[in-house]
Design a protein around this motif. Structure first.
Motif, PDB file in Angstrom:
ATOM      1  N   CYS A  38      62.580  71.521  -4.314  1.00 27.29           N
ATOM      2  CA  CYS A  38      63.930  70.527  -4.603  1.00 27.29           C
ATOM      3  C   CYS A  38      63.670  69.499  -5.407  1.00 27.29           C
ATOM      4  CB  CYS A  38      63.956  69.683  -3.056  1.00 27.29           C
ATOM      5  SG  CYS A  38      64.056  71.182  -1.743  1.00 27.29           S
ATOM      6  N   THR A  40      65.957  65.895  -6.673  1.00 28.05           N
ATOM      7  CA  THR A  40      67.031  64.971  -6.518  1.00 28.05           C
ATOM      8  C   THR A  40      67.225  64.000  -7.812  1.00 28.05           C
ATOM      9  OG1 THR A  40      66.679  64.591  -4.187  1.00 28.05           O
ATOM     10  CG2 THR A  40      68.117  62.927  -5.423  1.00 28.05           C
ATOM     11  N   TRP A  41      68.171  64.340  -8.574  1.00 29.03           N
ATOM     12  CA  TRP A  41      68.414  63.896 -10.000  1.00 29.03           C
ATOM     13  C   TRP A  41      69.410  62.874  -9.858  1.00 29.03           C
ATOM     14  CZ3 TRP A  41      65.435  64.626 -14.296  1.00 29.03           C
ATOM     15  CH2 TRP A  41      66.027  64.191 -15.474  1.00 29.03           C
ATOM     16  N   GLN A  44      71.783  63.435  -6.935  1.00 27.98           N
ATOM     17  CA  GLN A  44      72.208  64.793  -6.804  1.00 27.98           C
ATOM     18  C   GLN A  44      71.233  65.865  -6.500  1.00 27.98           C
ATOM     19  OE1 GLN A  44      74.022  65.496 -10.786  1.00 27.98           O
ATOM     20  NE2 GLN A  44      75.777  66.106  -9.613  1.00 27.98           N
ATOM     21  N   GLN A  45      71.265  66.697  -5.415  1.00 27.52           N
ATOM     22  CA  GLN A  45      70.532  67.631  -4.843  1.00 27.52           C
ATOM     23  C   GLN A  45      70.463  68.843  -5.486  1.00 27.52           C
ATOM     24  OE1 GLN A  45      68.245  66.575  -1.977  1.00 27.52           O
ATOM     25  NE2 GLN A  45      69.165  64.605  -1.921  1.00 27.52           N
ATOM     26  N   GLN A  47      68.150  72.708  -4.958  1.00 29.16           N
ATOM     27  CA  GLN A  47      67.047  73.443  -4.326  1.00 29.16           C
ATOM     28  C   GLN A  47      67.081  74.895  -4.973  1.00 29.16           C
ATOM     29  OE1 GLN A  47      67.125  73.807  -0.257  1.00 29.16           O
ATOM     30  NE2 GLN A  47      65.084  74.584  -0.022  1.00 29.16           N
ATOM     31  N   ASN A 116      58.511  69.202  -4.628  1.00 24.01           N
ATOM     32  CA  ASN A 116      59.617  68.261  -4.567  1.00 24.01           C
ATOM     33  C   ASN A 116      59.655  67.220  -5.855  1.00 24.01           C
ATOM     34  OD1 ASN A 116      58.456  68.963  -1.806  1.00 24.01           O
ATOM     35  ND2 ASN A 116      60.513  68.263  -1.335  1.00 24.01           N
ATOM     36  N   VAL A 118      61.889  63.590  -7.444  1.00 27.03           N
ATOM     37  CA  VAL A 118      63.040  62.878  -7.332  1.00 27.03           C
ATOM     38  C   VAL A 118      62.932  61.813  -8.854  1.00 27.03           C
ATOM     39  CG1 VAL A 118      63.948  60.695  -6.305  1.00 27.03           C
ATOM     40  CG2 VAL A 118      62.776  62.544  -5.072  1.00 27.03           C
TER      41      VAL A 118
END
Length: 125
Positions: A38, A40-41, A44-45, A47, A116, A118
């Motif tokens: 996953c 998160t940028w 925005q998510q 996957q 993950n 971020v």
């Protein structure tokens, strides 16, 4: 104090590898993700390996250079590694911007992968 703990060695090596790939050829980043990863940028998510690589390769700049200011790494109770990176980036001819990025690394089939991630620019409005 001796050598750094293994999680710091792995985390530092991953961070160096990640930014070398990102700055040179973002299309090669797929190798560090798995289908369950996953991202998160900037809120925005995304996957999955394909969605993450599509996002990273579609970012609106031709060239980028990252400069790492600090990085911290911790082992987690489930044998993962949490990495936090603070630095600056310069995209094309834009101004230099600060950023924060976190990675959760897991040993998957004998290789360390990012499960993950971020990312946030360090903008204060």
């Amino acid at each position: 104090m001796g050598d750094k703990p293994i999680w710091e060695q792995i985390g530092s090596s991953f961070v160096q590898h990640y930014y070398q790939l990102f700055d040179a050829d973002r299309t090669q980043l797929g190798a560090i993700y798995i289908d369950a990863s996953c991202l998160t940028w900037e809120g925005q998510q995304f996957q999955g390996k394909a969605a993450i690589v599509e996002k990273l390769t579609s970012l609106p700049f031709q060239k980028i250079q990252h400069s790492i200011t600090a990085q911290d790494h911790q082992p987690t109770p489930d044998s993962c590694i949490l990495s936090m990176v603070v630095g600056q980036l310069k995209a094309d001819d834009d101004q230099v911007l600060g950023f924060h990025q976190s990675f959760l690394l897991k040993n998957f089939q004998g290789a360390w992968v990012c499960t993950n991630e971020v990312f946030r620019l360090a903008l204060h409005n």
